[in-house]
Enzyme design. Sequence first.
Site, PDB file in Angstrom:
ATOM      1  N   MET A 143       0.865  -1.196   0.000  1.00  0.00           N
ATOM      2  CA  MET A 143       0.000   0.000   0.000  1.00  0.00           C
ATOM      3  C   MET A 143       0.895   1.237   0.000  1.00  0.00           C
ATOM      4  SD  MET A 143      -3.288  -0.718   2.442  1.00  0.00           S
ATOM      5  CE  MET A 143      -2.534  -1.805   3.627  1.00  0.00           C
ATOM      6  N   CYS A 184      -2.037  -1.160 -10.455  1.00  0.00           N
ATOM      7  CA  CYS A 184      -2.296   0.184  -9.928  1.00  0.00           C
ATOM      8  C   CYS A 184      -3.147   0.998 -10.909  1.00  0.00           C
ATOM      9  CB  CYS A 184      -0.978   0.907  -9.652  1.00  0.00           C
ATOM     10  SG  CYS A 184      -1.276   2.572  -9.008  1.00  0.00           S
ATOM     11  N   GLY A 223      -8.796  -8.361  -2.166  1.00  0.00           N
ATOM     12  CA  GLY A 223     -10.009  -7.606  -2.448  1.00  0.00           C
ATOM     13  C   GLY A 223     -11.115  -7.808  -1.446  1.00  0.00           C
ATOM     14  N   ASP A 224     -11.403  -6.744  -0.699  1.00  0.00           N
ATOM     15  CA  ASP A 224     -12.530  -6.708   0.231  1.00  0.00           C
ATOM     16  C   ASP A 224     -12.377  -7.680   1.395  1.00  0.00           C
ATOM     17  OD1 ASP A 224     -13.417  -4.880  -1.595  1.00  0.00           O
ATOM     18  OD2 ASP A 224     -15.038  -6.117  -2.396  1.00  0.00           O
ATOM     19  N   ARG A 234      -6.712  -2.925   2.997  1.00  0.00           N
ATOM     20  CA  ARG A 234      -7.428  -1.967   3.844  1.00  0.00           C
ATOM     21  C   ARG A 234      -7.861  -2.574   5.166  1.00  0.00           C
ATOM     22  NH1 ARG A 234     -11.747  -0.285  -0.465  1.00  0.00           N
ATOM     23  NH2 ARG A 234     -11.375  -2.484  -0.975  1.00  0.00           N
TER      24      ARG A 234
HETATM   25  C1  LIG Z   1      -3.999   3.341   0.069  1.00  0.00           C
HETATM   26  C2  LIG Z   1      -3.737   2.177  -0.833  1.00  0.00           C
HETATM   27  C3  LIG Z   1      -2.515   2.075  -1.468  1.00  0.00           C
HETATM   28  C4  LIG Z   1      -2.260   1.004  -2.309  1.00  0.00           C
HETATM   29  N1  LIG Z   1      -1.028   0.884  -2.894  1.00  0.00           N
HETATM   30  C5  LIG Z   1      -0.737  -0.198  -3.650  1.00  0.00           C
HETATM   31  C6  LIG Z   1       0.573  -0.412  -4.165  1.00  0.00           C
HETATM   32  O1  LIG Z   1       1.510   0.363  -3.922  1.00  0.00           O
HETATM   33  N2  LIG Z   1       0.765  -1.509  -4.940  1.00  0.00           N
HETATM   34  C7  LIG Z   1      -0.238  -2.399  -5.228  1.00  0.00           C
HETATM   35  O2  LIG Z   1      -0.011  -3.389  -5.922  1.00  0.00           O
HETATM   36  N3  LIG Z   1      -1.468  -2.239  -4.722  1.00  0.00           N
HETATM   37  C8  LIG Z   1      -1.737  -1.184  -3.939  1.00  0.00           C
HETATM   38  N4  LIG Z   1      -2.978  -1.059  -3.398  1.00  0.00           N
HETATM   39  C9  LIG Z   1      -3.989  -2.110  -3.641  1.00  0.00           C
HETATM   40  C10 LIG Z   1      -3.976  -3.162  -2.526  1.00  0.00           C
HETATM   41  O3  LIG Z   1      -2.737  -3.828  -2.457  1.00  0.00           O
HETATM   42  C11 LIG Z   1      -5.123  -4.185  -2.689  1.00  0.00           C
HETATM   43  O4  LIG Z   1      -4.906  -4.979  -3.817  1.00  0.00           O
HETATM   44  C12 LIG Z   1      -6.483  -3.510  -2.791  1.00  0.00           C
HETATM   45  O5  LIG Z   1      -6.613  -2.478  -1.840  1.00  0.00           O
HETATM   46  C13 LIG Z   1      -7.621  -4.516  -2.557  1.00  0.00           C
HETATM   47  O6  LIG Z   1      -7.511  -5.113  -1.303  1.00  0.00           O
HETATM   48  P1  LIG Z   1      -8.406  -4.664  -0.011  1.00  0.00           P
HETATM   49  O7  LIG Z   1      -9.838  -4.705  -0.448  1.00  0.00           O
HETATM   50  O8  LIG Z   1      -8.019  -5.686   1.033  1.00  0.00           O
HETATM   51  O9  LIG Z   1      -8.028  -3.276   0.325  1.00  0.00           O
HETATM   52  C14 LIG Z   1      -3.265   0.016  -2.553  1.00  0.00           C
HETATM   53  C15 LIG Z   1      -4.484   0.143  -1.902  1.00  0.00           C
HETATM   54  C16 LIG Z   1      -4.736   1.199  -1.050  1.00  0.00           C
HETATM   55  C17 LIG Z   1      -6.073   1.276  -0.349  1.00  0.00           C
END
Ligand SMILES: Cc1cc2nc3c(=O)[nH]c(=O)nc-3n(C[C@H](O)[C@H](O)[C@H](O)COP(=O)(O)O)c2cc1C
Length: 322
Positions: A21, A103, A204-205, A228
């Site tokens: 992240m 991204c 994801g989620d 998240r």
């Molecule tokens: C603030 C933020 C920054 C993120 N930065 C990256 C990143 O640098 N590289 C990447 O592959 N994904 C990044 N993501 C995506 C997450 O790794 C993840 O795949 C995505 O948030 C879905 O997962 P979640 O629903 O558990 O948040 C980012 C997500 C968030 C919310």
Amino acid sequence: MKTKLKIGSLELADNLLLAPMAGITNLPMRLLAREQGAALCFTEMVSVNGLVRDGEKSFALMRSSAADRPLGLQLFGDDPELLAAGAELCEGLGDLIDINMGCPVRKVVGSGAGSALLQNPDRVRSIVAAVRSATSLPLTVKIRSGWGADTVNYLLIGRIAQDEGADAVTLHPRTRAQLFDGHADWQHIEQLKKTLTIPVIGSGDLFSAEDVLAMLNMTGCDGVMIARGALGNPWIFREALALQRGSAKIPPAPEERFSVAARHLALFAGTAGERVAVREMRKHLCWYARGLQGAAQFRAAVNRLEDRAGMEKAMYDFFMQR
Ligand SMILES: Cc1cc2nc3c(=O)[nH]c(=O)nc-3n(C[C@H](O)[C@H](O)[C@H](O)COP(=O)(O)O)c2cc1C
């Protein structure tokens, strides 16, 4: 339930990963996630352009410590040769290289990197092939389902990555067009798992331990990456491990919330200095306070704090006096 995960030569203690992240998954955050059971943590995405130009800021994003292993280094870029050169520069800095192909941010896709690569399967092939021959570290790619609803191509991209020598694929099953809207379509993770022979990691989620268990059960994926759901909640890892092992999950008591948040601040101050730590910890404390009574007032107070002692007192008062 099987909780082990092997990615190439890297044998992980379990199947729970802290996602990359940007601006968030730095050393303090990774150390706290590991203490709660995250078996592999990722740096935020690092520009290969920055690395090959010997950019101090880019290398600073990969700053680590002996306790911060195994570490996944995530690179972004659009040029196969530069990505290969970046991977070579990473030798000794981490234990796995991941290429960002998901991204959605305009600045990144505008340079042809991140999820823009999904529009160009030939480029994906060249990138994975080039990086594969440049490094002996385990190599993974992190993708979305596709660029838009009409161009969902994660199965093709996943197959290309596997053919060219990737050791695992992580899928966040939203399209680039979706950004973070709607729901992640976990059926895509299930389909990818049925298609590939290398490990598939779902993202994801995942906001609770129950979500983690549901994704593993529903999709058959080999591991999950939590993003998240780990903000202000490193305990999601230990809770998800407990559920996988058939035990009850143990949520953090107020003392533990306080002690972990306080350690977060201390680790931050140790790596970035007190001024930066206090400023950056504001957002983390808002996440640590989520769902607790009085969180709104705490958030407002924390966002005005400028010094470490004041922040520590506010944390003590909020977490311990309930
Ligand atoms: C603030 C933020 C920054 C993120 N930065 C990256 C990143 O640098 N590289 C990447 O592959 N994904 C990044 N993501 C995506 C997450 O790794 C993840 O795949 C995505 O948030 C879905 O997962 P979640 O629903 O558990 O948040 C980012 C997500 C968030 C919310």
